[in-house]
Design an enzyme around this catalytic site. Structure first.
Site, short mmCIF file in Angstrom:
data_model
loop_
_atom_site.label_atom_id
_atom_site.label_comp_id
_atom_site.label_asym_id
_atom_site.label_seq_id
_atom_site.Cartn_x
_atom_site.Cartn_y
_atom_site.Cartn_z
N LYS A 8 -19.24 -15.29 3.27
CA LYS A 8 -20.68 -15.23 3.54
C LYS A 8 -21.49 -14.55 2.44
CE LYS A 8 -20.34 -14.91 8.53
NZ LYS A 8 -20.43 -13.93 9.62
N GLY A 14 -13.65 -3.24 0.50
CA GLY A 14 -14.99 -2.67 0.71
C GLY A 14 -15.33 -1.63 -0.35
N GLY A 39 -8.80 -7.31 -0.78
CA GLY A 39 -8.90 -8.29 0.29
C GLY A 39 -8.33 -9.65 -0.05
N ARG A 48 0.82 -1.22 0.00
CA ARG A 48 0.00 0.00 0.00
C ARG A 48 0.86 1.26 0.00
NH1 ARG A 48 -4.83 -2.11 3.94
NH2 ARG A 48 -6.11 -2.93 2.25
P1 AMP Z 1 -14.34 -12.77 2.29
O1 AMP Z 1 -13.61 -11.88 3.23
O2 AMP Z 1 -15.81 -12.73 2.44
O3 AMP Z 1 -13.88 -12.59 0.85
O4 AMP Z 1 -13.97 -14.25 2.73
C1 AMP Z 1 -12.70 -14.75 2.63
C2 AMP Z 1 -12.56 -15.91 3.56
O5 AMP Z 1 -13.54 -16.88 3.24
C3 AMP Z 1 -11.23 -16.60 3.46
O6 AMP Z 1 -10.55 -16.48 4.68
C4 AMP Z 1 -11.57 -18.04 3.18
O7 AMP Z 1 -10.80 -18.96 3.92
C5 AMP Z 1 -13.02 -18.13 3.59
N1 AMP Z 1 -13.71 -19.21 2.88
C6 AMP Z 1 -13.71 -19.44 1.57
N2 AMP Z 1 -14.39 -20.58 1.29
C7 AMP Z 1 -14.83 -21.07 2.45
C8 AMP Z 1 -15.58 -22.24 2.82
N3 AMP Z 1 -15.99 -23.10 1.90
N4 AMP Z 1 -15.84 -22.41 4.12
C9 AMP Z 1 -15.41 -21.54 5.06
N5 AMP Z 1 -14.71 -20.43 4.78
C10 AMP Z 1 -14.41 -20.20 3.49
#
Ligand code: AMP
Length: 407
Positions: free
Chosen positions: A209, A387, A364, A38
Site C-alpha cells: 500500500k 518498520g 520484512g 534473528r
Molecule cells: P509490504 O508489507 O507493504 O512491503 O507489502 C508486501 C506484500 O505486498 C506482499 O505480501 C506482496 O504479496 C504484496 N503485494 C505486492 N505486490 C502486490 C500487488 N500487485 N497486489 C497485491 N499485493 C501485492
C-alpha cells in the site's frame, strides 16, 4: 550519519550484569522455531559480552500477545535454540520482572546467560500511554526491568522505533545504556545511505500500500536521483495518472496524495518511475489465468506483478546506481507466477552490488524475497527491521537509539 552513541566496546564489562534487549521475535509454530535468523544476528554482541566476563540477561518480545500470558508467544524455544548455538546452558525465567527474575539474574556468574519471558506479556511494555497514569504504569514497569542489571545494551534494531519499556524507558533507570553491534551496524548502513550517498542514489519501493509508505516516499523524493515504484502501491499512482487499474490494489482515497507526490518528484526534477507493463490475473491465485498488458488493466483483472518491459527499464537504472535502497516487493512474489518482477530486480541489485554499489535492503518482505532468490549474500546490508528501517529512511529519530548514552 556518524553513530554518536556509546557501544558495548566503550564500557567495562568484566564482572558486570548486562541486560540486553534483543530481537528474538522469531516465527514459532507448535513450539518450533521456523527461522532463527534473528537469534543468530544477535550472537556477535552476546558472545562479546560473555567473553568480556559479564553475565547476561536477555529481554525480548515475541508476537503480539496484547499484555496477556499466552503460551504460543513464549520465548522458551528461543532460550533452547540460543543454548544450542552457544553450546552452553541458557537459563529461563518465566517472567521478565519480579523477585524470581531478579534473584535469577543476580545469581548469574560471569559468562552465564538468562533469557526472560516475553516482555509483552505485560501491558505496560507496549501500551499507548494516553494519560499521566498510563505513563506512570509504563515507567514503573521499566524501573522493574532495570533491576535485572547494571548496564543496558540495546541490540534490537527491529524494535528501536518503539518507545516501549524494554526498548527505551529502561534507559532512565539503569546507570549505563549502550548500543550492541547489530544496532550500530544497521544505523551506520542505513544512515550512510540516506545522509551521505554515493550517487546515483536510487530507491526501489514496493509492497502492498501507498498508505504504509507515504512518509518514506516523500523523504526519498527529496534525496534520491531515481525512485522506482512497484508492487500493489504502483496502481494507486497509475490510477492517479488516469489509467484504468481494474481490480488491482488501489487506494482511491489517496489519489490526490499520489498526485501530490508525483508533482513533488517533478518539482525536484528527479526520476520517478512507474510500471509501463504489468502481469495481470483474473483472480488472486497462482493458478489464475495470466497475461501481460501495457498501461491499462482491463476491468475484472488485477495486476499482481510488474511486467518484463518494466523490469528491463528498472534494471537499466539499477545497473548505473552507486547507492540502492530497496523496501517492498514488486509483486506478489509469494506466488511463483508473480515473482519474476521481484526476482529480476533482486538479480539487478545483486549485480550492481558486485560492481561496487552499496545496497541496503529494508526489512520484512523484501528480505524474504532476497532470501527466496538465494542472493542475500550478494547484497551489502540486509536490515533486520522493517518498520525501524523505514523510519530511519524517513529521517526520523528512533526512540530506542535516542535513549542511549552519547559518546
Ligand atoms: P509490504 O508489507 O507493504 O512491503 O507489502 C508486501 C506484500 O505486498 C506482499 O505480501 C506482496 O504479496 C504484496 N503485494 C505486492 N505486490 C502486490 C500487488 N500487485 N497486489 C497485491 N499485493 C501485492
Amino acid at each position: 550519519m556518524s553513530f554518536n552513541k556509546k557501544s558495548v566496546r566503550d564500557v567495562e564489562l568484566k564482572g558486570k550484569r548486562v541486560v540486553m534487549r534483543v530481537d528474538f521475535n522469531v516465527p514459532v509454530k507448535e513450539g518450533k522455531i521456523k527461522d532463527d535468523t534473528r537469534i543468530k544476528a544477535a550472537l556477535p554482541t552476546i558472545k562479546y559480552v560473555l567473553d568480556k566476563g559479564a553475565s547476561l540477561v536477555l529481554l525480548s518480545h515475541l508476537g503480539r500477545p496484547d499484555g496477556e500470558v499466552k503460551s504460543e508467544f513464549s520465548l522458551k524455544p528461543t532460550a533452547v535454540r540460543l543454548g544450542e548455538l552457544l553450546g552452553k546452558e541458557v537459563k529461563f525465567a518465566s517472567d521478565c520482572i519480579g523477585d524470581q527474575a531478579v534473584s535469577m539474574a543476580k545469581s548469574l556468574k560471569p559468562g552465564e546467560v538468562l533469557v526472560c519471558e516475553n516482555t509483552r506479556f505485560h501491558k505496560a511494555e507496549d501500551m499507548k500511554a494516553k494519560t499521566d497514569e498510563d505513563k506512570k504504569t509504563m515507567n514503573d514497569f521499566a524501573k522493574e526491568l532495570a533491576k535485572l542489571g547494571e548496564i543496558f545494551v540495546n541490540d534490537a534494531f527491529g524494535s528501536a522505533h518503539r518507545a516501549h519499556g524494554s526498548t527505551a524507558l529502561i534507559c532512565k533507570y539503569i546507570p549505563v545504556s549502550v548500543a550492541g553491534f547489530l544496532m550500530e551496524k544497521e544505523i551506520q548502513y542505513l544512515g550512510q545511505a540516506i545522509d551521505n550517498p554515493v550517487r546515483p542514489f536510487i530507491a526501489i519501493i514496493g509492497g502492498a500500500k501507498v498508505s504504509d509508505k507515504l512518509a518514506v516516499l516523500k523523504a526519498l523524493i527529496e534525496k534520491c536521483d531515481s525512485l522506482l515504484v512497484g508492487g500493489g502501491m504502483a496502481y494507486t499512482f497509475l490510477k492517479a495518472q488516469g489509467h484504468e487499474v481494474g481490480k488491482s490494489l488501489c487506494e482511491l482515497e489517496l489519489i490526490d496524495t499520489a498526485k501530490e507526490i508525483m508533482a513533488l518528484a517533478k518539482q525536484k526534477k528527479m526520476n520517478f518511475m512507474l510500471p509501463v507493463d504489468n502481469v495481470i490475473a483474473d483472480k488472486f491465485d497462482n493458478a489464475a489465468q495470466i497475461k501481460t498488458v501495457e498501461n491499462d488493466v482491463p476491468a475484472d483483472w488485477m495486476a499482481l506483478d510488474i511486467g518484463p518491459k518494466t523490469v528491463a527499464e528498472y534494471v537499466a537504472v539499477v545497473a548505473k546506481a552507486k547507492t540502492i535502497v530497496w523496501n517492498g516487493p514488486m509483486g506478489c512474489f509469494e506466488m511463483p507466477n508473480f515473482a519474476q518482477g521481484t526476482l529480476g530486480i533482486c538479480k539487478a541489485v545483486a549485480d550492481a552490488t558486485q560492481k561496487g554499489a552499496v545496497s541496503v535492503i529494508g526489512g520484512g518482505d523484501s528480505v524474504a524475497a532476497v532470501n527466496q532468490s538465494k542472493l542475500a549474500d550478494k547484497m551489502t546490508h540486509i536490515s533486520t527491521g522493517g518498520g525501524a528501517s523505514l523510519e530511519l529512511l524517513e529521517g526520523r529519530k528512533l526512540p530506542g537509539v535516542v535513549a542511549l548514552n552519547d559518546k
